[in-house]
Design an enzyme around this catalytic site. Structure first.
Site, PDB file in Angstrom:
ATOM      1  CB  THR A  71     -70.908 -35.215 -45.906  1.00  0.00           C
ATOM      2  OG1 THR A  71     -72.288 -35.559 -46.105  1.00  0.00           O
ATOM      3  CG2 THR A  71     -70.825 -33.817 -45.323  1.00  0.00           C
ATOM      4  CG  HIS A  72     -71.491 -39.589 -45.821  1.00  0.00           C
ATOM      5  ND1 HIS A  72     -72.092 -38.493 -45.227  1.00  0.00           N
ATOM      6  CD2 HIS A  72     -71.304 -40.486 -44.834  1.00  0.00           C
ATOM      7  CE1 HIS A  72     -72.264 -38.739 -43.938  1.00  0.00           C
ATOM      8  NE2 HIS A  72     -71.785 -39.939 -43.666  1.00  0.00           N
ATOM      9  CG  ASN A 142     -73.394 -40.989 -40.096  1.00  0.00           C
ATOM     10  OD1 ASN A 142     -72.744 -41.258 -41.100  1.00  0.00           O
ATOM     11  ND2 ASN A 142     -74.301 -40.024 -40.082  1.00  0.00           N
ATOM     12  CE1 TYR A 356     -78.226 -36.685 -46.433  1.00  0.00           C
ATOM     13  CE2 TYR A 356     -80.046 -36.503 -44.890  1.00  0.00           C
ATOM     14  CZ  TYR A 356     -78.747 -36.895 -45.176  1.00  0.00           C
ATOM     15  OH  TYR A 356     -77.986 -37.474 -44.204  1.00  0.00           O
TER      16      TYR A 356
END
Length: 744
Positions: A71-72, A142, A356
């Protein structure tokens, strides 16, 4: 295009749900949004462990398969500084302290799509360090004040929704909170990454200095955040959030947000506020405060400013890509409570910390990110002069970064390996040829040493670029990381935001090295008793030590010798003082000032370049108690003009030591609360014009000028010089000395 609202924006999720399933069913869905959590059992921790491992495996496998962040993905990175505000309204702790500075890296990205024009969640990650990995604090935020998942099972539902529009539509109607929170977070075609609000959503536990616990949340907002965000979803997007594709009428580039952000940084800095919510009442069950699916009541828990974030330089794409953020990077005062089960609200922090790390490991199996780095490189000739003081050399690995108006180079290795000597020996000059992108006009050089406990004394660094040499005087010990600015002198207001931040962090570094003794009524001072306890960069160099002790011994020998000579010879004139220097141990050396100390020009120079030139102020008229007349100074002014014209021209100054007027002195001692006028003559010299030794004018208190006899004028200057010294001693007693006495 960017949504423009005629009135205040509102989330209409429940209206659209009611239109589809009816009012009664909509109400039942709202009641079922957050069911009661099951009581943790004996196998709850095992279930959390197993599900965490399965999630990590899936995240790492996907990251390895695609070779980048799941993501991102596409992002714009930037470098800046964070300044904790003065007296933030938070529990006292050792990290968020008043006016503390941190270098920061910012990363803005879209959650799902590379195209900035789509309906998507926008992200802001903030690393409190200028490093690729390590950091005292990483905040990953976010858009949206609440999250569409809040525990382990809801994460599984969310991952299913990302398979396609049909799955997302089913997911939205499975739980109305999924739908509502999605609308809270998505944005379509916003004006800029810099005008949206970003929320941590997760709840942190903060320990204050007294070990009391508090719960906190963070958010990042534009510096002027009173305006409504851009990109808020309109009715069409709220009705069908699963239709997130680009609209046909939007003809902007797919990466317009990143281009706009980079272009904005060319002309100005981008400023944000980091804010915090604090919940301190932990006397009752606070489990609901960890629910990421709910926002905290802003009336009960207002957002308070915590830090000012100033972003001033874009990062190169490959630097942005290799910078890793992890919510596990936390200072000692922050933590995440352990989760007892997979269903608990606190499981999200546990899952994200693990996910992460797994994602970063998975994509790094491909090696460093393969992005196009700058191909146009130039040569830099770098000369580093190491000092000759004791233990000045350094034998470890050194990296250097060169920064300028157009960017900053990657850290470049300075390699001068030798088996028999230091890489950088004391008293040596080392020359390196480096290749790196052109950074424009050079601003500063950053050194990074692999061993922060071993010091290196750098005297000077010179960089030759395009045939021009720029000097960077250092004359300092370097430990760990150090920034050396160009030798060009500038005032703070002439610096840009980046150079001002560097100045501020240099001052903070010195303050952090010194223990300070503080009290309310007096200035603080360094709480150090021995010179050897000072940081090495503040201590005298070895050469200074040797000069100091040699000078002291020589002075004692000269004193004894001259006292012996004085027994047989009287001092009858100023000339006889120079006789002492004939007998100076080590040779004859009369100070150059001995030949001019009686000159008015030397008198003015000593005051102007002395210990407190701030004692002078420009005057627009003569003080009432200083009745100087034109005929008293007519021959002194030299321009053939009146004293009043010189005053109006701004060339006359006064030093007034009225502060000495009421001082009580011992018998046969004198204190003169003197006043002295100075003026700037046609040649630009700062000269004494007139001296009055006491404050009240009268026959017994004449005004002395250069038109008087040489002996009288010299005597008046000596008295004024004594008054100046007494004021200096008084300032020392009431500041430095007072602090030393209080300390003892």
């Amino acid at each position: 295009m960017t949504t423009t609202m005629a009135c205040k924006w509102s989330n209409e999720t429940y209206r659209f749900i009611a239109e589809r399933v009816g009012e009664e069913e909509c109400e039942r869905m709202k009641e079922r949004e957050f069911p009661l959590l099951p009581t943790p059992g004996l196998l709850s921790s095992l279930g959390l462990y197993v599900n965490t491992k399965m999630l990590n495996l899936g995240v790492a496998t996907r990251a390895f398969r695609i070779g980048h962040r799941p993501t991102h993905k596409m992002a714009i990175g930037a470098l800046g500084v964070a300044k904790i505000i003065d007296n933030p309204e938070i529990p006292a702790n050792g990290f968020f302290t008043s006016e503390r500075f941190f270098p920061v890296r910012m990363r803005h990205a879209n959650l799902t799509y590379d195209d900035d024009r789509t309906l998507d969640v926008r992200g802001a990650s903030l690393k409190f360090a200028d490093n690729d990995v390590d950091s005292p604090l990483d905040l990953i935020m976010n858009t949206g004040d609440r999250c569409p998942f809040w525990n382990g099972p809801s994460v599984g539902d969310y991952r299913t929704s990302r398979k396609g529009p049909k799955e997302m539509e089913e997911w939205c109607y499975k739980n109305s909170a999924y739908y509502y929170n999605t609308i809270q977070g998505v944005r379509r075609s916003p004006r800029s990454y810099a005008d949206m609000k970003y929320y941590s959503q997760m709840t942190y536990e903060m320990k204050d200095d007294d070990s009391n616990s508090h719960l906190v949340r963070f958010r990042l907002v534009p510096y002027d955040y009173t305006q409504e965000e851009s990109g808020l979803p309109d009715e069409e997007d709220q009705r069908t959030p699963w239709n997130s594709t680009t609209r046909e009428r939007d003809a902007r580039p797919f990466d317009y947000l990143k281009l706009e952000y980079k272009e904005k940084l060319v002309n100005q800095s981008i400023c944000y506020r980091l804010q915090i919510q604090v919940h301190s009442d932990l006397s009752k069950d606070n489990l609901e405060m960890f629910n990421m699916g709910r926002a905290w009541d802003q009336d009960a828990y207002p957002w308070n400013d915590l830090a000012e974030i100033t972003i001033f330089r874009p990062l190169a794409p490959y630097v942005t890509e290799r910078t890793c953020y992890n919510v596990a990077n936390l200072p000692d005062c922050l933590s995440f409570p352990e989760s007892p089960s997979f269903q608990d609200y606190r499981s999200i922090s546990h899952l994200r910390r693990q996910a992460y790390a797994a994602s970063q490991k998975g994509r790094l199996l491909w090696g460093p990110p393969k992005l196009n780095q700058e191909t146009c490189k130039i040569k830099y000739n770098l000369t580093v002069a190491t000092g000759s003081t004791g233990r000045a050399g350094y034998d470890g690995r050194v990296k250097v970064s060169i920064a300028g108006s157009d960017g900053r180079t990657d850290p470049l290795q300075l390699d001068k390996s030798s088996l028999f000597s230091d890489n950088f020996g004391g008293g040596e000059k080392d020359i390196f040829q480096l290749e790196a992108p052109d950074v424009g006009d050079l601003w500063y050089i950053q050194f990074d040493l692999d061993d922060p406990t071993d010091g290196w004394y750098i005297e000077m660094v010179c960089v030759e670029k395009d045939g021009q040499i720029r000097s960077f005087p250092a004359y300092q010990w370097v430990y760990g990381t150090a920034i050396i600015r160009t030798g060009k002198a500038t005032l703070p207001y002439q610096d840009n935001d980046e150079m001002r931040a560097i100045r501020a962090m240099e001052k903070q570094k010195v303050r952090d090295q010194l223990p300070w003794y503080k009290w309310d009524s007096m200035p603080s001072h360094a709480d150090i008793n021995e010179h050897s306890c000072l940081p090495r960069d503040v201590q005298f160099l070895d050469e200074k030590y040797r000069d100091f002790y040699a000078g002291r011994e020589e002075g004692l020998r000269n004193f004894v010798l001259n006292k012996f000579i004085g027994v047989f010879k009287d001092i009858a004139s100023f000339h006889h003082f120079s006789e002492f220097f004939r007998y100076k141990v080590g040779g004859c050396c009369v100070p150059s000032v001995a030949s001019r100390w009686q000159w008015d020009r030397e008198f003015g120079r000593q005051f102007l370049q002395g210990h407190h030139p701030g004692a002078f102020r420009q005057i627009t008229e003569l003080p009432a108690n200083f009745p100087l007349k034109d005929e008293d100074v007519r021959t002194v002014l030299g321009r053939g003009v009146t004293l009043q014209r010189e005053i109006k021209a701004g060339r006359v100054y006064i030093a007034d030591y009225k502060i000495l007027e009421d001082i009580t002195v011992a018998e046969d001692r004198y204190v003169t609360p003197a006043m002295c006028l100075f003026y700037v003559n046609a040649a630009g010299f700062f000269l004494p014009l007139a001296i009055q030794l006491y404050q009240k004018p009268g026959p017994g208190n004449p005004i002395w000028t250069p038109q008087d006899t040489a002996a009288d004028w010299l005597c008046a200057k000596l008295f004024f010089k004594c008054a100046d010294s007494q004021v200096s001693v008084a300032k020392y007693i009431f500041t430095n000395r007072k602090g030393e006495e209080r300390k003892r």
